[in-house]
Design an enzyme around this catalytic site. Structure first.
Site, PDB file in Angstrom:
ATOM      1  N   ASN A   1       6.268  -7.364   2.346  1.00  0.00           N
ATOM      2  CA  ASN A   1       7.602  -6.772   2.429  1.00  0.00           C
ATOM      3  C   ASN A   1       8.307  -7.383   3.618  1.00  0.00           C
ATOM      4  O   ASN A   1       7.673  -7.883   4.539  1.00  0.00           O
ATOM      5  CB  ASN A   1       7.481  -5.254   2.651  1.00  0.00           C
ATOM      6  CG  ASN A   1       6.999  -4.518   1.418  1.00  0.00           C
ATOM      7  OD1 ASN A   1       5.822  -4.310   1.227  1.00  0.00           O
ATOM      8  ND2 ASN A   1       7.921  -4.136   0.564  1.00  0.00           N
TER       9      ASN A   1
ATOM     10  N   CYS B   1       2.279  -6.781  -4.209  1.00  0.00           N
ATOM     11  CA  CYS B   1       2.000  -6.079  -5.471  1.00  0.00           C
ATOM     12  C   CYS B   1       0.789  -6.728  -6.126  1.00  0.00           C
ATOM     13  O   CYS B   1       0.818  -7.900  -6.459  1.00  0.00           O
ATOM     14  CB  CYS B   1       3.216  -6.167  -6.401  1.00  0.00           C
ATOM     15  SG  CYS B   1       2.871  -5.513  -8.047  1.00  0.00           S
TER      16      CYS B   1
ATOM     17  N   HIS C   1      10.829  -8.706  -0.732  1.00  0.00           N
ATOM     18  CA  HIS C   1       9.633  -9.310  -0.151  1.00  0.00           C
ATOM     19  C   HIS C   1      10.020 -10.673   0.423  1.00  0.00           C
ATOM     20  O   HIS C   1      10.948 -11.316  -0.062  1.00  0.00           O
ATOM     21  CB  HIS C   1       8.542  -9.459  -1.217  1.00  0.00           C
ATOM     22  CG  HIS C   1       7.931  -8.162  -1.623  1.00  0.00           C
ATOM     23  ND1 HIS C   1       6.627  -7.829  -1.356  1.00  0.00           N
ATOM     24  CD2 HIS C   1       8.461  -7.086  -2.251  1.00  0.00           C
ATOM     25  CE1 HIS C   1       6.379  -6.614  -1.809  1.00  0.00           C
ATOM     26  NE2 HIS C   1       7.473  -6.131  -2.364  1.00  0.00           N
TER      27      HIS C   1
END
Lengths: 305, 305
Positions: free
Chosen positions: A253, A244, A213
């Protein structure tokens, strides 16, 4: 200079990791994003997750979406669709829905593991055998993803040995692939190189992937360090969608288009078309309805790129 | 793994490269940003540019701002202030304003050079001697910055030999430092490593710096590649402020706080305090009045970092 691989496989994760933190979008919108993603030439797509619909409402339609994948599969397209699971039950759901490539995630950090799936690392590691049995009984591939491999959002740095123990257990059982994930976007190139070199030393021929990420700006630097360390599989998400919901501070990401740009300049073949990836990022941004953190979506390719 | 240097000098460029594309801010606001920047512990600050006020209105107060630098200088502070110039006349203005460290920029790409300063690369290179004479006559340091070293916004890729020719000319004259600049944010780690390794081979002991923009997401990856290639001086800007008004698509120097985070994790000492750099980025964002592209300003340090 390090020797770089001539080829890297990108797995497109926008439809799972990219969407899971967002407000749910319609099945039709997901199919539109999938069409844009498949058009980039990417060969692997993480399509959804079979997890708790109450914890991840954005993926509550996993079964319905999986049914749509068939028309994007062989013989029409050469794309492998996978689904993330966090338990044997999730693996059974994925198989029942027609998936034949499963990612089972184990958090190396105990606190994150408990927050994420209600089990500690050890218990989640023991369950690899159960998930593998389900995969083997159904001729499905199994990848084990080691989450929070560098840092836990609650406990701080993860001891590398905790990662290596999970990898060893998974390889001893004979899983098909391993991936190491920087779940909360804290990794930096030197720590990436150090850990992935250690992992390489114990996995033999098992294909190794990495997942980053860009939360602290070092996502692409870490991805490049992974490639320098010999990794040939990288996760990325068009537009830089992703995060998340159970990891405070996690966002974005690495963007597929930014990664493809960097790898192309390194003479590394990905099979992914840059212009179409930028188009797919634009589709993602329109469907999500807010600005995405992609760089190439704003700046475009360079002249003569 | 490459051997990394134990120390890297960061030059804070928010007050020049950071501000030059922005709407002009007041002298008081610049002094507030300077105070925040000096408090980070950084030892070198690019304070302003002595260029055309009509072309860069944000730096039209160069003389007034330079007068304010004295109270931030020795013996009170251990900070070197520099100013960018694009001509011998600019160098004379910088000296008259009390600066004793000058950066003279030469664009390796001819079209960019003409757009930026109205002269081609060759003519700008010849003028290094004039600028050096002005510096030497006034006991000032001179750094030559090679701009558009990887790509030109108009011509595409820059032939590496054009960069090497400028570096050779500057080193033959005996300038104090060389810097190689990715003016429009197109560089990627492999191309960075290749060019900077070539530059290293011809500059002998002359200190070498590098300057990156994060326009295509690879700024930190490129900075790390530069360090892997032996560079020990990096430009960065708090908050990721910055861009070049004459280079379409350029936006955002690499953020100082994101760079400090990455280098700290690599056991590379910068002497710069991360928390105070994040604070300075916050000051910059407040003074500029719009969101800056810094990652750490949003996500903060990692736990146990």
């Amino acid at each position: 200079m390090s020797d770089l691989p001539s080829q890297v496989t990108i797995r497109e994760v926008s439809l799972r990791d990219g969407l899971q933190i967002e407000e749910p979008i319609s099945l039709d919108a997901k199919i539109e994003l999938l069409e844009a993603v498949v058009a980039t030439g990417v060969r692997e797509v993480e399509a959804t997750a079979f997890v708790s619909p109450s914890k991840v409402p954005a993926l509550a339609d996993a079964e319905q979406f999986a049914a749509e994948l068939k028309r994007f599969s062989a013989p029409h397209f050469d794309v492998e669709f996978s689904a993330l699971v966090a338990s044997p039950n999730g693996a059974r759901r994925a198989i029942a829905a027609g998936l034949n490539s499963i990612e089972y995630v184990v958090s190396a950090a105990d606190s994150h593991s408990r927050a994420n799936v209600g089990r500690g690392t050890e218990e989640a590691t023991v369950a690899i055998a159960d998930v593998l049995r389900i995969a083997r009984d159904n001729e499905a591939k199994l990848e084990v993803i080691v989450a929070t491999a560098w840092d836990c959002p609650f406990d701080g740095p993860t001891a590398p040995q905790r990662v290596l123990d999970i990898v060893t257990a998974a390889c001893d059982l004979g899983v098909d692939r391993i991936a190491i994930a920087d779940t909360i976007g804290t990794a930096t190139p030197r720590r990436v190189g150090t850990l992935l070199t250690q992992v390489q030393q114990i996995i033999g021929d098992t294909p190794l992937g990495a997942h980053f990420h860009n939360t602290r700006g070092a996502g692409l630097a870490s991805a490049y360090a992974a490639v320098q360390a010999g990794v040939t599989r990288l996760d990325a998400s068009v537009g830089g969608l992703g995060g998340c919901p159970f990891a405070p501070g996690a966002s974005g990401n690495i963007a597929t288009e930014d990664l493809v740009y960097l790898l192309r300049d390194s003479d590394i073949d990905t099979g992914v078309d840059l212009d179409r990836t930028i188009e797919a990022a634009g589709v993602a941004q329109r469907l999500i309805g807010h600005e995405l953190p992609s760089s190439l979506l704003r700046a475009g390719d360079r002249i003569g790129g």
